[in-house]
Design an enzyme around this catalytic site. Sequence first.
Site, PDB file in Angstrom:
ATOM      1  N   THR A 109      -3.541  -5.423   0.800  1.00  0.00           N
ATOM      2  CA  THR A 109      -2.941  -4.092   0.954  1.00  0.00           C
ATOM      3  C   THR A 109      -3.763  -3.276   1.953  1.00  0.00           C
ATOM      4  O   THR A 109      -3.228  -2.439   2.671  1.00  0.00           O
ATOM      5  CB  THR A 109      -2.831  -3.352  -0.398  1.00  0.00           C
ATOM      6  OG1 THR A 109      -4.123  -3.032  -0.876  1.00  0.00           O
ATOM      7  CG2 THR A 109      -2.067  -4.170  -1.410  1.00  0.00           C
TER       8      THR A 109
ATOM      9  N   LYS B  71       0.864  -1.181   0.000  1.00  0.00           N
ATOM     10  CA  LYS B  71       0.000   0.000   0.000  1.00  0.00           C
ATOM     11  C   LYS B  71       0.903   1.234   0.000  1.00  0.00           C
ATOM     12  O   LYS B  71       1.809   1.344   0.827  1.00  0.00           O
ATOM     13  CB  LYS B  71      -0.874  -0.014   1.254  1.00  0.00           C
ATOM     14  CG  LYS B  71      -2.007   0.972   1.222  1.00  0.00           C
ATOM     15  CD  LYS B  71      -3.046   0.633   0.161  1.00  0.00           C
ATOM     16  CE  LYS B  71      -4.362   0.180   0.747  1.00  0.00           C
ATOM     17  NZ  LYS B  71      -5.279  -0.334  -0.271  1.00  0.00           N
TER      18      LYS B  71
ATOM     19  N   HIS C 156      20.231  26.805 -13.093  1.00  0.00           N
ATOM     20  CA  HIS C 156      20.997  27.888 -13.726  1.00  0.00           C
ATOM     21  C   HIS C 156      20.286  29.232 -13.616  1.00  0.00           C
ATOM     22  O   HIS C 156      19.079  29.333 -13.833  1.00  0.00           O
ATOM     23  CB  HIS C 156      21.215  27.579 -15.205  1.00  0.00           C
ATOM     24  CG  HIS C 156      21.919  26.286 -15.440  1.00  0.00           C
ATOM     25  ND1 HIS C 156      23.194  26.034 -14.985  1.00  0.00           N
ATOM     26  CD2 HIS C 156      21.525  25.150 -16.082  1.00  0.00           C
ATOM     27  CE1 HIS C 156      23.555  24.814 -15.348  1.00  0.00           C
ATOM     28  NE2 HIS C 156      22.559  24.253 -15.996  1.00  0.00           N
TER      29      HIS C 156
HETATM   30  O1  LIG Z   1      29.569  23.343 -11.205  1.00  0.00           O
HETATM   31  C1  LIG Z   1      29.398  23.055 -12.400  1.00  0.00           C
HETATM   32  N1  LIG Z   1      29.738  21.811 -12.836  1.00  0.00           N
HETATM   33  C2  LIG Z   1      29.587  21.427 -14.141  1.00  0.00           C
HETATM   34  O2  LIG Z   1      29.919  20.264 -14.505  1.00  0.00           O
HETATM   35  C3  LIG Z   1      29.035  22.369 -15.020  1.00  0.00           C
HETATM   36  N2  LIG Z   1      28.746  22.325 -16.344  1.00  0.00           N
HETATM   37  C4  LIG Z   1      28.215  23.536 -16.669  1.00  0.00           C
HETATM   38  O3  LIG Z   1      27.792  23.851 -17.819  1.00  0.00           O
HETATM   39  N3  LIG Z   1      28.192  24.362 -15.596  1.00  0.00           N
HETATM   40  C5  LIG Z   1      28.679  23.639 -14.543  1.00  0.00           C
HETATM   41  N4  LIG Z   1      28.872  23.975 -13.255  1.00  0.00           N
END
Ligand SMILES: O=c1[nH]c(=O)c2[nH]c(=O)[nH]c2[nH]1
Length: 342
Positions: free
Chosen positions: A100, A55, A296
């Site tokens: 279950t 479950k 990013h």
């Molecule tokens: O800390 C990072 N590691 C990476 O392997 C990587 N690759 C990337 O494009 N930016 C980053 N930054």
Amino acid sequence: MRRWSNTNRTNGTNGTNGHNNVPNGVQQVDSKSLTGTLDYINRDNYEFGNYGYGKNHVKLLHVYRDGPKHTIREFEVDTHLKLNTKKDYLDGDNKDIIATDTQKNTVFVLAKKYGIKTPEEFGLLICSHFLYMYRHVEEVEVALEEYPWERLQADGQEHNHAFLFSPNAIRFAIVTQKRNESPIIKGGLKNLRVLKTTQSAFTDFYQDGYRTLPDDNDRIFSTVVTATWEFSTANGVDFDDVWISIKNCIFDKFAGPPDKGIFSPSVQNTLYLAEKMALDKVPQISRIEMQMPNKHYLNVDMSKFPPSVIENNENKEVYHPIDKPSGIIYAELLRKNPSSKL
Ligand SMILES: O=c1[nH]c(=O)c2[nH]c(=O)[nH]c2[nH]1
């Protein structure tokens, strides 16, 4: 293999003789005994890979009432069992199935009978219950996810019975136990999102004709940490303490001291340092793995705008958060000699 279709042909043009979908040329026999024969052949030809049942997402709030001071723990619990026969799958024989629904009830009854201290200990209790109660249970896996309730503070004083949902990180535990073996206890955290505005760089990485990313000496670093660790013992372990300690190791190596921070040359290095600190600080764990997606935040190129629009185009203020694609960095760190620390 049976072909499902919405036509209702009975004249044999679909490759059968029009009776019970028996292929042309096959003498028709009693359908029950044919099924039995095929089953017999199939059993010899095939074997099971992983299997089990249980479950998922059994939601449970436990309130411990110590006079006026109440303590809560809320979980979603998954219980999975593996039985020592497969007659439920193979023969449709349900005699050994611990439903279950029964598994769900068990979670409630054990919480009522024994209370809940930590997710790890509750997982251990559920495993031993199923193995003790049912001789035909071969293996139990219990996964628990905790709701992040924190006690409310009022004028610096802890509230007796009011709590705040604080989803800074989600705690989880996974306990598995096979019959006649010791349990495997894993603790973890996920959804721990952090960001820092400096003390992060990424430079000197591999240079070739495919590279376009420039060196960056001062970038935003943001990630959502998942960490899972395995205990080498349960004896005398304060599982709540361990969870807080490991979370603090991540903060230490990501953020560093409040005034100066700590420099990160890459996500890889920060991840490794956090794992190493966790193994150094918590002797009762034998291994730890972490995932750190690189969320990013791209610099917006303000030099594209004319001075009539923007005067100072050296941009250190405006960034563009990018969800996809995202980098993903992960590693597991183990003690070379697991018993050496205990
Ligand atoms: O800390 C990072 N590691 C990476 O392997 C990587 N690759 C990337 O494009 N930016 C980053 N930054």
